[in-house]
Scaffold this motif. Structure first.
Motif, short mmCIF file in Angstrom:
data_model
loop_
_atom_site.label_atom_id
_atom_site.label_comp_id
_atom_site.label_asym_id
_atom_site.label_seq_id
_atom_site.Cartn_x
_atom_site.Cartn_y
_atom_site.Cartn_z
N ASN A 118 14.52 -36.66 -10.50
CA ASN A 118 14.29 -36.16 -11.86
C ASN A 118 15.19 -34.95 -12.11
OD1 ASN A 118 13.52 -35.08 -14.25
ND2 ASN A 118 11.33 -35.43 -13.92
N TRP A 119 16.21 -35.17 -12.91
CA TRP A 119 17.20 -34.10 -13.17
C TRP A 119 16.53 -32.86 -13.79
CZ3 TRP A 119 17.68 -32.64 -18.30
CH2 TRP A 119 17.16 -33.53 -19.23
N GLN A 120 15.34 -33.06 -14.38
CA GLN A 120 14.68 -31.90 -15.02
C GLN A 120 14.07 -30.96 -13.99
OE1 GLN A 120 12.69 -33.17 -18.86
NE2 GLN A 120 13.17 -35.18 -17.99
N ASP A 121 14.06 -31.41 -12.70
CA ASP A 121 13.55 -30.53 -11.64
C ASP A 121 14.67 -29.78 -10.92
OD1 ASP A 121 10.97 -31.12 -12.14
OD2 ASP A 121 10.82 -32.74 -10.68
N VAL A 122 15.86 -29.78 -11.58
CA VAL A 122 16.97 -28.97 -11.03
C VAL A 122 16.95 -27.66 -11.81
CG1 VAL A 122 19.47 -28.77 -10.73
CG2 VAL A 122 18.37 -31.03 -10.62
N GLU A 123 16.87 -26.54 -11.07
CA GLU A 123 16.90 -25.26 -11.80
C GLU A 123 18.22 -24.57 -11.54
OE1 GLU A 123 13.79 -22.38 -11.14
OE2 GLU A 123 14.58 -21.15 -12.76
N ILE A 124 18.97 -24.28 -12.61
CA ILE A 124 20.26 -23.59 -12.46
C ILE A 124 20.14 -22.21 -13.08
CG2 ILE A 124 22.70 -23.60 -13.13
CD1 ILE A 124 22.62 -26.64 -13.20
N LYS A 125 20.42 -21.15 -12.27
CA LYS A 125 20.50 -19.79 -12.83
C LYS A 125 21.99 -19.42 -12.82
CE LYS A 125 15.95 -17.84 -11.81
NZ LYS A 125 15.28 -17.65 -10.49
N ALA A 126 22.68 -19.83 -13.87
CA ALA A 126 24.15 -19.73 -13.88
C ALA A 126 24.60 -18.27 -13.69
CB ALA A 126 24.69 -20.30 -15.18
N GLU A 127 23.88 -17.32 -14.31
CA GLU A 127 24.36 -15.92 -14.20
C GLU A 127 24.30 -15.46 -12.73
OE1 GLU A 127 21.95 -17.22 -16.06
OE2 GLU A 127 20.32 -16.40 -14.87
N GLU A 128 23.36 -16.04 -11.94
CA GLU A 128 23.31 -15.64 -10.52
C GLU A 128 23.97 -16.69 -9.61
OE1 GLU A 128 19.27 -14.24 -12.11
OE2 GLU A 128 19.02 -14.78 -9.99
#
Ligand code: FAD
Ligand code: MG
Length: 316
Positions: A118-128
């Motif tokens: 489930n791609w919605q369970d990928v969390e990306i914190k781009a600034e970090e």
């Protein structure tokens, strides 16, 4: 100058013209190696492997380029309502289709594994520059998009070295720079997906300064009890995707887009695929359906020559 190297589990051919060809080619291969080291699911220490190992545990700090490719993959997951899904990893490894021990997972395994996708369970914190996967057992696999990215980056390196004519092929993910040295356009054959031999074609595209990427099921598959299982998997069923298409070729100056759209179109089928293609800027296509009809998008109709034995599908 031409060279072939085995990288990303496939053959990477380069034909580069001009006085800086040798230096440019070396740098382009080095860039592809750098991307493989970061994004391969087959390399222990890659950024993708580190993210997968930390699934359900902690976020992992990765490079900006891995974040960018993952964000692009998630864009296509959204566009295809999850048919294209970069968290397909657990299923890809269970089937093992590009390995020497492919197998048909049990129904219980498939049930359990499809739950992890489930791609919605990928969390990306781009600034970090951080990526985390919500649940243990989840795994990212960028096999459907990172070769296209690698082609874009290799071409950027060649162009930065002043190369004005080149042909780069990462296992079927072709990018041509400029025209051929005699100023005629490059002629790229689209493989006949129904033929065993690789040198029979559906047709030829004449092109300059663009990428031509084909997704098909005639290279990476295995047969068990007379049933053929290929490598483009349906995240909903957990089995190789059923499609009314035999092969999808996407033409775009952005090879990362061509790579993702080729797999996405195969997954969502001919009609939905045509709508996706028409909705995207600078994307053209040649679709071959199971009845050997060849649909060519309007923007490249006069650059495509169809081969004998195939019928042009004139519908819009
Ligand atoms: P595409 O249609 O572009 O993609 C199919 C691939 O996408 C599948 O192989 C799977 O990886 C993935 N996929 C399947 N279903 C879905 C879905 N529903 N949504 C999203 N993705 C899906 N191959 C090797 O054999 N050994 C290697 O060491 C190896 N290393 C690689 C390293 C990198 C960085 C990359 C990008 C690829 C590597 N590969 C390797 C090749 C990888 O398996 C290819 O992506 C594969 O050959 C399919 O490429 P394709 O363009 O033919 O198919
Ligand atoms: Mg692809």
């Amino acid at each position: 100058m031409t060279q072939s190297r085995i990288m990303m589990g496939t053959v990477v051919d380069m034909r580069v013209y001009g006085k800086s060809a040798e230096k440019a080619m070396e740098q382009a291969y080095a860039k592809i190696q750098e991307i493989e080291n970061r994004m391969s699911v087959n390399l222990e220490g890659s950024e993708i492997s580190q993210i997968n190992k930390a699934a359900g545990l902690n976020p992992v700090k990765v490079s900006t380029e891995t974040i960018a490719v993952l964000q692009k993959a998630i864009e296509f997951a959204q566009l295809t309502n999850g048919a294209f899904d970069p968290t397909i990893g657990p299923l890809v490894s269970a089937w093992g289709i590009s390995t020497d021990h492919p197998r048909v997972p049990t129904v219980i395994e498939i049930d359990y594994l499809t739950d992890l996708i489930n791609w919605q369970d990928v969390e990306i914190k781009a600034e970090e520059n951080q990526v985390s996967l919500a649940r243990p057992g989840m795994a990212i696999d960028l096999g459907a998009i990172a070769k296209g990215y690698a082609a874009d980056e290799a071409v950027a390196v060649l162009r930065a070295n002043g190369v004005e004519s080149a042909f780069v092929n990462l296992g079927g993910n072709v990018y041509v720079i400029g025209a051929k040295p005699d100023n005629s356009p490059w002629r790229i054959g689209i493989r006949d997906p129904f033929a065993q031999e690789a040198n029979s074609f559906v047709g030829v595209i004449s092109a300059t300064d663009t990428s031509v990427v084909t997704s098909g099921t005639y290279e990476r598959y295995f047969v068990k009890n007379g049933v053929t299982y290929h490598h483009i998997l349906d995240p909903k069923t957990g089995y190789p995707a059923e499609s009314d298409l035999a092969s999808v070729t996407i033409i775009s100056p952005e090879s990362i887009v061509a790579d993702a759209v080729s797999t996405s179109t195969f997954l969502i089928g001919k009609e939905a695929g045509k709508a996706l293609i028409e909705s995207l800027p600078n994307v053209e296509a040649v679709l071959v359906d199971k009845d050997r009809n060849v649909w060519v998008s309007s923007g490249i109709r006069n650059q495509f020559e169809i081969a004998e034995g195939f019928a042009l599908d004139e519908t819009r």
